[in-house]
Design an enzyme around this catalytic site. Structure first.
Site, PDB file in Angstrom:
ATOM      1  N   GLY A   1       0.856  -1.177   0.000  1.00  0.00           N
ATOM      2  CA  GLY A   1       0.000   0.000   0.000  1.00  0.00           C
ATOM      3  C   GLY A   1       0.899   1.235   0.000  1.00  0.00           C
TER       4      GLY A   1
ATOM      5  NE  ARG B   1       5.509  -3.386  -4.441  1.00  0.00           N
ATOM      6  CZ  ARG B   1       4.198  -3.550  -4.268  1.00  0.00           C
ATOM      7  NH1 ARG B   1       3.651  -3.362  -3.076  1.00  0.00           N
ATOM      8  NH2 ARG B   1       3.421  -3.884  -5.275  1.00  0.00           N
TER       9      ARG B   1
ATOM     10  CE  LYS C   1      -2.094  -4.185  -6.454  1.00  0.00           C
ATOM     11  NZ  LYS C   1      -0.701  -4.567  -6.821  1.00  0.00           N
TER      12      LYS C   1
ATOM     13  CG  ASP D   1      -0.124   2.197  -5.817  1.00  0.00           C
ATOM     14  OD1 ASP D   1      -1.246   1.730  -6.082  1.00  0.00           O
ATOM     15  OD2 ASP D   1       0.571   1.812  -4.860  1.00  0.00           O
TER      16      ASP D   1
END
Ligand code: MRU
Length: 343
Positions: free
Chosen positions: A47, A89, A247, A236
């Site tokens: 998240g 990430r 997502k 994001d």
């Protein structure tokens, strides 16, 4: 919420291991920055806002351990750990935003190495507590969009588990529910990692909000049956023009929403807005191990050796987004003008 997604302790950082949910509530005890980086990479914590908080805590934790080093070596170790966090990430910009905030403290030349550990710890804890406050504000700004008796679809997990606490998209739902609004939440399972089925369902089950879990391919049919009145998701990274990475599967939902004339909302903190990228085309999309697609919890679900594709995120074009809900208020179109005004 009775759980803490992440928690700073003096000698460790405790991270709720989301890979084990909903079967097991188990905390990872991270005693060095590398294990925090590993927790981010392997999605024990995930998240966008939560990984920003975890990276900040990891950086502070490492710095405090390295205070005994001579200044040059300390500087080198600081750069190294920031770099390690940066590589975990690539899509959620909150990660890079948090690293930059920590670097900002480091670059305050007036600070000596001895004081640095304390300041970095303070900053990481500030990022943590600010995130909870921000989410509450997002909830306050968004709650009036929720109509009594409505069916609300959400994708992935944009709740307390994805943040320092409370959540963004789910924060809006919590705020509306607390005010007495009543509604039903449809939770997309969110293949391949099942953040919806495992995490959002687990989180919402701790409240009285009624939920129904769907497989991702059911949303269109449900919309056609007039069961869904709005869609709300997290983000994001939001580009300058409002294009939004979230997502994988979010884009498909937005297209379906348009077809069925259902408003599609994005809830996110301002730290998710990246004015350095002009449009969604410039947002790096993480591709993860294809085993997440070809296998389910270790068991193969495809014939051995087949090719698979596993982008973790997609980009929803700004034209499909009704409103972006932030801590500064509701941001409407034209996004390219209004996002800039708010930052
Ligand atoms: O791969 P994940 O689980 O980190 O992806 C999370 C999402 O896409 C969330 O919707 C997003 O980070 C917003 S969280 C408030």
């Amino acid at each position: 919420m009775k759980f803490k997604t992440i928690e700073w302790k003096n000698d460790c950082v405790r991270i709720l291991d989301q890979r084990r949910l909903p079967q097991e509530v188990r905390y990872l005890v991270c005693r060095d920055a590398s294990s925090i980086a590993q927790a981010i990479r392997t999605m024990a914590i995930r998240g966008a806002p939560a990984i920003g908080v975890a990276a900040a805590m990891g950086i502070a934790f490492a710095a405090k351990k390295n205070l005994f080093l001579p200044p040059q070596a300390f500087l080198k170790s600081f750069e190294k750990i920031c770099d390690k966090m940066r590589k975990t990430r690539p899509t959620a910009v909150n990660l890079f935003w948090a690293i930059n905030r920590m670097k900002g403290i480091f670059n305050e030349s007036s600070l000596d190495v001895k004081k640095m550990g304390v300041r970095l710890e303070k900053e990481a804890l500030k990022i943590y507590s600010e995130d909870i406050e921000i989410n509450r504000k997002i909830g306050e700004h968004g709650k009036d969009l929720i109509k009594n008796g409505s069916g609300i679809l959400t994708h992935c997990n944009a709740g307390a588990l994805a943040t320092a606490g409370y959540g963004t998209a789910l924060g809006v739902l919590y705020a509306a529910w607390a005010e007495g609004k009543r509604f039903h939440v449809y939770v997309d399972e969110t293949r391949p990692m099942l953040q919806g089925a495992r995490l959002t369902a687990w989180e919402l089950r701790q409240t009285k909000i009624p939920i129904t879990v769907l497989t991702d391919n059911m949303a269109g049919w449900l919309m056609s049956q007039q069961k869904i009145n709005m869609v709300i998701v997290g983000a994001d990274r939001i580009a300058r023009n409002g294009d939004t990475a979230n997502k994988i599967g979010t884009y498909g939902l937005a297209v379906l929403s348009k077809y069925h004339h259902i408003p599609f909302y994005v809830a996110a903190p301002m730290s998710t807005i990246d004015l350095t990228v002009a449009s969604g085309r410039d947002i790096p999309i993480e591709e993860r191990d294809i085993k997440e697609v070809t296998h389910f919890r270790g068991y193969p679900v495809t014939p051995k050796g087949v090719k698979a594709y596993n982008p973790a995120f997609d980009v929803t074009p700004y034209s499909l987004i009704h409103t972006i809900i932030t801590e500064k208020g509701l941001i409407r179109k034209p996004f390219h003008k209004n996002l800039k005004k708010c930052l």
